[in-house]
Scaffold this motif. Sequence first.
Motif, PDB file in Angstrom:
ATOM      1  N   LEU A   1       0.832  -1.209   0.000  1.00 29.62           N
ATOM      2  CA  LEU A   1       0.000   0.000   0.000  1.00 29.62           C
ATOM      3  C   LEU A   1       0.862   1.253   0.000  1.00 29.62           C
ATOM      4  CD1 LEU A   1      -2.744   1.541   0.469  1.00 29.62           C
ATOM      5  CD2 LEU A   1      -2.231   1.334   2.916  1.00 29.62           C
ATOM      6  N   SER A   2       0.571   2.180  -0.910  1.00 29.10           N
ATOM      7  CA  SER A   2       1.190   3.500  -0.916  1.00 29.10           C
ATOM      8  C   SER A   2       0.067   4.536  -0.981  1.00 29.10           C
ATOM      9  CB  SER A   2       2.137   3.666  -2.109  1.00 29.10           C
ATOM     10  OG  SER A   2       3.252   2.803  -1.983  1.00 29.10           O
ATOM     11  N   LEU A   3      -0.010   5.373   0.054  1.00 28.45           N
ATOM     12  CA  LEU A   3      -1.125   6.314   0.162  1.00 28.45           C
ATOM     13  C   LEU A   3      -0.698   7.473   1.053  1.00 28.45           C
ATOM     14  CD1 LEU A   3      -4.200   6.891  -0.343  1.00 28.45           C
ATOM     15  CD2 LEU A   3      -4.632   5.624   1.784  1.00 28.45           C
ATOM     16  N   THR A   4      -1.204   8.687   0.753  1.00 27.18           N
ATOM     17  CA  THR A   4      -0.878   9.867   1.559  1.00 27.18           C
ATOM     18  C   THR A   4      -2.155  10.580   1.985  1.00 27.18           C
ATOM     19  OG1 THR A   4       1.236  10.198   0.431  1.00 27.18           O
ATOM     20  CG2 THR A   4       0.318  12.087   1.601  1.00 27.18           C
ATOM     21  N   ALA A   5      -2.224  10.894   3.293  1.00 28.25           N
ATOM     22  CA  ALA A   5      -3.274  11.767   3.815  1.00 28.25           C
ATOM     23  C   ALA A   5      -2.620  13.131   4.020  1.00 28.25           C
ATOM     24  CB  ALA A   5      -3.814  11.226   5.136  1.00 28.25           C
ATOM     25  N   GLU A   6      -3.023  14.117   3.229  1.00 29.36           N
ATOM     26  CA  GLU A   6      -2.355  15.410   3.246  1.00 29.36           C
ATOM     27  C   GLU A   6      -2.666  16.179   4.532  1.00 29.36           C
ATOM     28  OE1 GLU A   6      -2.954  17.629  -0.338  1.00 29.36           O
ATOM     29  OE2 GLU A   6      -2.918  15.832  -1.586  1.00 29.36           O
ATOM     30  N   SER A   7      -1.673  16.966   4.942  1.00 32.47           N
ATOM     31  CA  SER A   7      -1.785  17.722   6.188  1.00 32.47           C
ATOM     32  C   SER A   7      -2.975  18.676   6.145  1.00 32.47           C
ATOM     33  CB  SER A   7      -0.488  18.513   6.422  1.00 32.47           C
ATOM     34  OG  SER A   7      -0.561  19.227   7.631  1.00 32.47           O
ATOM     35  N   GLY A   8      -3.797  18.632   7.185  1.00 35.38           N
ATOM     36  CA  GLY A   8      -4.933  19.532   7.297  1.00 35.38           C
ATOM     37  C   GLY A   8      -6.113  19.186   6.421  1.00 35.38           C
ATOM     38  N   LYS A   9      -6.048  18.052   5.719  1.00 37.72           N
ATOM     39  CA  LYS A   9      -7.144  17.685   4.813  1.00 37.72           C
ATOM     40  C   LYS A   9      -7.795  16.371   5.264  1.00 37.72           C
ATOM     41  CE  LYS A   9      -5.418  20.197   0.802  1.00 37.72           C
ATOM     42  NZ  LYS A   9      -5.096  20.142  -0.647  1.00 37.72           N
ATOM     43  N   VAL A  10      -8.900  16.042   4.573  1.00 38.00           N
ATOM     44  CA  VAL A  10      -9.685  14.865   4.944  1.00 38.00           C
ATOM     45  C   VAL A  10      -9.487  13.766   3.907  1.00 38.00           C
ATOM     46  CG1 VAL A  10     -11.999  13.956   5.388  1.00 38.00           C
ATOM     47  CG2 VAL A  10     -11.410  16.281   6.113  1.00 38.00           C
ATOM     48  N   LEU A  11      -9.041  12.599   4.405  1.00 40.25           N
ATOM     49  CA  LEU A  11      -8.922  11.412   3.567  1.00 40.25           C
ATOM     50  C   LEU A  11      -9.972  10.408   4.026  1.00 40.25           C
ATOM     51  CD1 LEU A  11      -7.489   9.439   1.557  1.00 40.25           C
ATOM     52  CD2 LEU A  11      -5.990   8.799   3.473  1.00 40.25           C
ATOM     53  N   ALA A  12     -10.801   9.944   3.110  1.00 43.59           N
ATOM     54  CA  ALA A  12     -11.824   8.949   3.436  1.00 43.59           C
ATOM     55  C   ALA A  12     -11.422   7.605   2.854  1.00 43.59           C
ATOM     56  CB  ALA A  12     -13.175   9.387   2.886  1.00 43.59           C
ATOM     57  N   LEU A  13     -11.642   6.535   3.644  1.00 39.35           N
ATOM     58  CA  LEU A  13     -11.335   5.176   3.211  1.00 39.35           C
ATOM     59  C   LEU A  13     -12.644   4.427   3.020  1.00 39.35           C
ATOM     60  CD1 LEU A  13      -8.577   4.392   5.895  1.00 39.35           C
ATOM     61  CD2 LEU A  13      -8.286   5.553   3.701  1.00 39.35           C
ATOM     62  N   VAL A  14     -12.864   3.879   1.840  1.00 42.49           N
ATOM     63  CA  VAL A  14     -14.093   3.140   1.571  1.00 42.49           C
ATOM     64  C   VAL A  14     -13.731   1.792   0.958  1.00 42.49           C
ATOM     65  CG1 VAL A  14     -15.394   5.263   1.201  1.00 42.49           C
ATOM     66  CG2 VAL A  14     -14.417   4.075  -0.764  1.00 42.49           C
ATOM     67  N   GLY A  15     -14.686   0.872   1.034  1.00 45.37           N
ATOM     68  CA  GLY A  15     -14.485  -0.447   0.462  1.00 45.37           C
ATOM     69  C   GLY A  15     -15.305  -1.475   1.216  1.00 45.37           C
ATOM     70  N   PRO A  16     -15.398  -2.680   0.695  1.00 41.80           N
ATOM     71  CA  PRO A  16     -16.171  -3.732   1.365  1.00 41.80           C
ATOM     72  C   PRO A  16     -15.581  -4.085   2.728  1.00 41.80           C
ATOM     73  CG  PRO A  16     -15.556  -4.362  -0.886  1.00 41.80           C
ATOM     74  CD  PRO A  16     -14.775  -3.142  -0.541  1.00 41.80           C
ATOM     75  N   SER A  17     -16.367  -4.764   3.555  1.00 41.52           N
ATOM     76  CA  SER A  17     -15.886  -5.218   4.854  1.00 41.52           C
ATOM     77  C   SER A  17     -14.703  -6.162   4.676  1.00 41.52           C
ATOM     78  CB  SER A  17     -17.015  -5.930   5.595  1.00 41.52           C
ATOM     79  OG  SER A  17     -16.566  -6.406   6.833  1.00 41.52           O
ATOM     80  N   GLY A  18     -13.667  -5.976   5.497  1.00 41.55           N
ATOM     81  CA  GLY A  18     -12.471  -6.806   5.396  1.00 41.55           C
ATOM     82  C   GLY A  18     -11.497  -6.362   4.329  1.00 41.55           C
ATOM     83  N   ALA A  19     -11.688  -5.145   3.800  1.00 45.82           N
ATOM     84  CA  ALA A  19     -10.804  -4.669   2.730  1.00 45.82           C
ATOM     85  C   ALA A  19      -9.473  -4.161   3.261  1.00 45.82           C
ATOM     86  CB  ALA A  19     -11.506  -3.572   1.930  1.00 45.82           C
ATOM     87  N   GLY A  20      -9.368  -3.901   4.584  1.00 44.68           N
ATOM     88  CA  GLY A  20      -8.108  -3.436   5.172  1.00 44.68           C
ATOM     89  C   GLY A  20      -8.154  -2.025   5.702  1.00 44.68           C
ATOM     90  N   LYS A  21      -9.353  -1.433   5.759  1.00 43.11           N
ATOM     91  CA  LYS A  21      -9.451  -0.025   6.185  1.00 43.11           C
ATOM     92  C   LYS A  21      -9.067   0.143   7.665  1.00 43.11           C
ATOM     93  CE  LYS A  21     -13.846   0.161   5.180  1.00 43.11           C
ATOM     94  NZ  LYS A  21     -14.028  -1.256   4.793  1.00 43.11           N
ATOM     95  N   SER A  22      -9.635  -0.674   8.540  1.00 46.84           N
ATOM     96  CA  SER A  22      -9.337  -0.562   9.975  1.00 46.84           C
ATOM     97  C   SER A  22      -7.880  -0.880  10.271  1.00 46.84           C
ATOM     98  CB  SER A  22     -10.252  -1.488  10.780  1.00 46.84           C
ATOM     99  OG  SER A  22     -11.606  -1.123  10.614  1.00 46.84           O
ATOM    100  N   THR A  23      -7.276  -1.730   9.430  1.00 48.85           N
ATOM    101  CA  THR A  23      -5.862  -2.087   9.629  1.00 48.85           C
ATOM    102  C   THR A  23      -4.968  -0.854   9.543  1.00 48.85           C
ATOM    103  OG1 THR A  23      -6.281  -4.280   8.719  1.00 48.85           O
ATOM    104  CG2 THR A  23      -3.994  -3.564   8.802  1.00 48.85           C
ATOM    105  N   LEU A  24      -5.335   0.114   8.693  1.00 44.88           N
ATOM    106  CA  LEU A  24      -4.548   1.352   8.596  1.00 44.88           C
ATOM    107  C   LEU A  24      -4.496   2.060   9.938  1.00 44.88           C
ATOM    108  CD1 LEU A  24      -4.787   0.941   5.462  1.00 44.88           C
ATOM    109  CD2 LEU A  24      -4.914   3.439   5.317  1.00 44.88           C
ATOM    110  N   PHE A  25      -5.642   2.114  10.631  1.00 44.44           N
ATOM    111  CA  PHE A  25      -5.684   2.751  11.946  1.00 44.44           C
ATOM    112  C   PHE A  25      -4.791   2.007  12.943  1.00 44.44           C
ATOM    113  CE2 PHE A  25     -10.014   5.174  11.806  1.00 44.44           C
ATOM    114  CZ  PHE A  25      -9.587   5.832  10.660  1.00 44.44           C
ATOM    115  N   GLU A  26      -4.831   0.665  12.885  1.00 40.08           N
ATOM    116  CA  GLU A  26      -4.020  -0.155  13.801  1.00 40.08           C
ATOM    117  C   GLU A  26      -2.529   0.118  13.590  1.00 40.08           C
ATOM    118  OE1 GLU A  26      -5.403  -3.349  15.629  1.00 40.08           O
ATOM    119  OE2 GLU A  26      -7.075  -1.945  15.652  1.00 40.08           O
TER     120      GLU A  26
END
Length: 597
Positions: free
Chosen positions: A376-401
Motif C-alpha cells: 500500500l502506498s497512500l498519503t493523507a495530506e496535512s490539514g485535509k480529509v482522507l476517506a477510506l471506503v471499500g467492502p468489509s475486510g478490505a483493510g481499512k481498519s488495519t490502517l488505523f491499527e
Amino acid sequence: MTQTASHDQQSHAEDKRKNLSILRELHQFIQPHKYKVFAALLALIVTAGLTLAVGQGVRMLIDNGFSRQSQSDLTTAISFILTITILIAIGTFFRFYLVSSVGERVSADIRLAVFNHVIDLHPSYFEEKGSGDIMSRITTDTTLLQSIIGSSFSMAMRSALLGSGAIIMLFATNIKLTIIVLASVPLALLPILFYGRKVRALSRRSQDSMAEVGSYAGEAIEHIKTVQSFNREQQEKQSFAIGVERAFEVGKERVKQRAILISGVIVIVFGAISGMLWVGGNDVIEGQMSAGDLGAFVFYAIVVASSFANLSEVMGELQRAAGATERLIEIIQVRSLIAVPESTEILLPEEKNDVTFEGVTFRYPSRPETPALNNLSLTAESGKVLALVGPSGAGKSTLFELLQRFYDPQAGNICIGGVSIRQMATFYLRDEMAIVPQQPALFSNNVYHNIRYGNPSATDEEVVAAAKKAHAHEFILGLPDGYMSFLGDKGVRLSGGQRQRIAIARAILKNPKILLLDEATSALDSESEHYVQKALEELMEGRTTIIIAHRLSTIQHADKIAVFDAGELVDTGTHQQLLNTCPIYKRLVKLQFKDSA
C-alpha cells in the motif's frame, strides 16, 4: 486423562525448570525488603533455638523432678519450660508478623509488575492469550504466592532449622539411637522427591484449568444478552459444568498425590521413632541411659519427625508456588514486538502532519497467510480529509491499527511529516492522535472520567464544553447523577448513540493533530447526527483527518477518497472522479443510494 492433558503433563515434566529453582525468580521482589526478611530470620533462629531448649527442660523435669521426687527441682524445671514458652511466643509473633507483611508486600509488587508489563504489550499477544487467563495470573496466582511467601516459606525454614538442630541434639544425647532415626531419613526423602515432581506438574495444570474456567464464565457473562437471546443458557451451563469437572478432576488428583506424599513420610518417620523407642526403652531398663535422657531424646526425635512431616506438606505448597511463579514469570518475560526507539525525543512536526504509507505490507500474526494490506502506498495530506471506503475486510481498519503502532508492518514504512513513526516514542505518537471508533470503549466509571480520558488534566468546565460540542450535554444532564453518573460495564447504561457521543466528546477534549474517525456518526439518529457532524467539521478544521466511511453520503465532500478491496488500494480521487473512473466505488454508491431510496 486426555491425550492433550497427557502431552501437557509430559512437557511440564521434561521442563528443565521442573524443580523449585523457578522460585529464585522471586528474589528480585523479595530483595527490596531484605531487612524485614533478615529480622524475620533472626526471630526464626532464636525461636528454633528456644524450642530445642525445651528438650533440656524435659530432661530436667524427669531426672530431677520425677526421679528425685524433689518439689523444688520440679518447680525449677516447670519454670524453665514456662519461661522458654513465653520467649518462643514473643519470637513467633515477630516472625509471623514480619514474614506475613513481606508476603503481602511481595504479592502486591508482583501483581503491580505483571499489570504494568501487560498493559504495555503488543495487542497480538492478547490474540494468543485470553483476558481470563491473564486475569487469573494477576489475581489467583499472586494471591497464592502471598499465602505461600507469608506462611509456607516460614514453615519450611522453621522446619529445616528445627530438624537440623534436633539432629545435632540427638547426637549429643545418644549416638546409637540417633543412627536408628537418621536411617529413616533417606526413606522419608524418597516420596518427597518422587511425588513432589508430580504435585508440581499437577499444580500447573490445576491453575491452567481454573484459568480456563474463569475465562469461559467471564465471556458468557460479558455476552449475557446474546446467550439469553439465543436461549443458550442450558448449553452454557453444561459446557461450564464440563470445564469445572475437568478442573475438579485435576485438583482431586493433585490432592491425592499430596496426601500420599504426606502420609508416606509420616509412616516412615514415626515407624523409625517406634523402633528407636524400643531400643531406648531396653537401654533404660538395663541402666545404660537415664529416663530423662530418653525423654529428651524422644522430644528431639518427635521434633525431627514433625519437621520432616511439615517439610513434606510444605513441599506440596512450594510446588504450587513454583507453578504460580512460572505462570507469572512467563508474562513478565514476554517482550513487546513494538520496538522502542533508542531516542525518545523525536516528536511529531509542529506544522506538517501529512500521513504517508510507503509500500506497506502487513499480515496479522493470527492470519500469517493472508495479507491484510498488500504493498500500500497512500498519503493523507496535512490539514485535509482522507476517506477510506471499500467492502468489509478490505483493510481499512488495519490502517488505523498500523498508524497507532499497535502492530508494525512486515514491509514498507509509515511516516508523519516525513518522520518514520518507528523513530517516535509510542507515547508521543499516540498523544497527538484521537480515534472515535464505531464501537466506543467506555469504562464503568462516571461521565467525567470517560470524557476526561482524552485529557486527564482537563477541568470540569472543559469536559462540559466538549460534551456540548458533541451534542451529549442534554442527555448527560438527564442521567440520575448528571456528569457523576456511573455508566456501568462498557457503558451498558447508555444507548449506542449516547456512547458514541461520549467518545466524540473525549476526542474533542484531546484536541489532537491527527483525527481518526471510524464512521463516528453511524449509531446516531438524524437530529443528533446533524449536530455531531457540525461538531466534527469544526474539530476537523486544520487537522489531518482519516475517516473510515460506511455511509458514503457522509464523505462526498472529502478532499480525497481511497477505495480498498481485499487489502489492495484500487483507486483514489474525489467523489465525482471516482464515480467516473472506479467501478467498485460506483457500485457501492449505487447500492447505498438505492437502499436509501
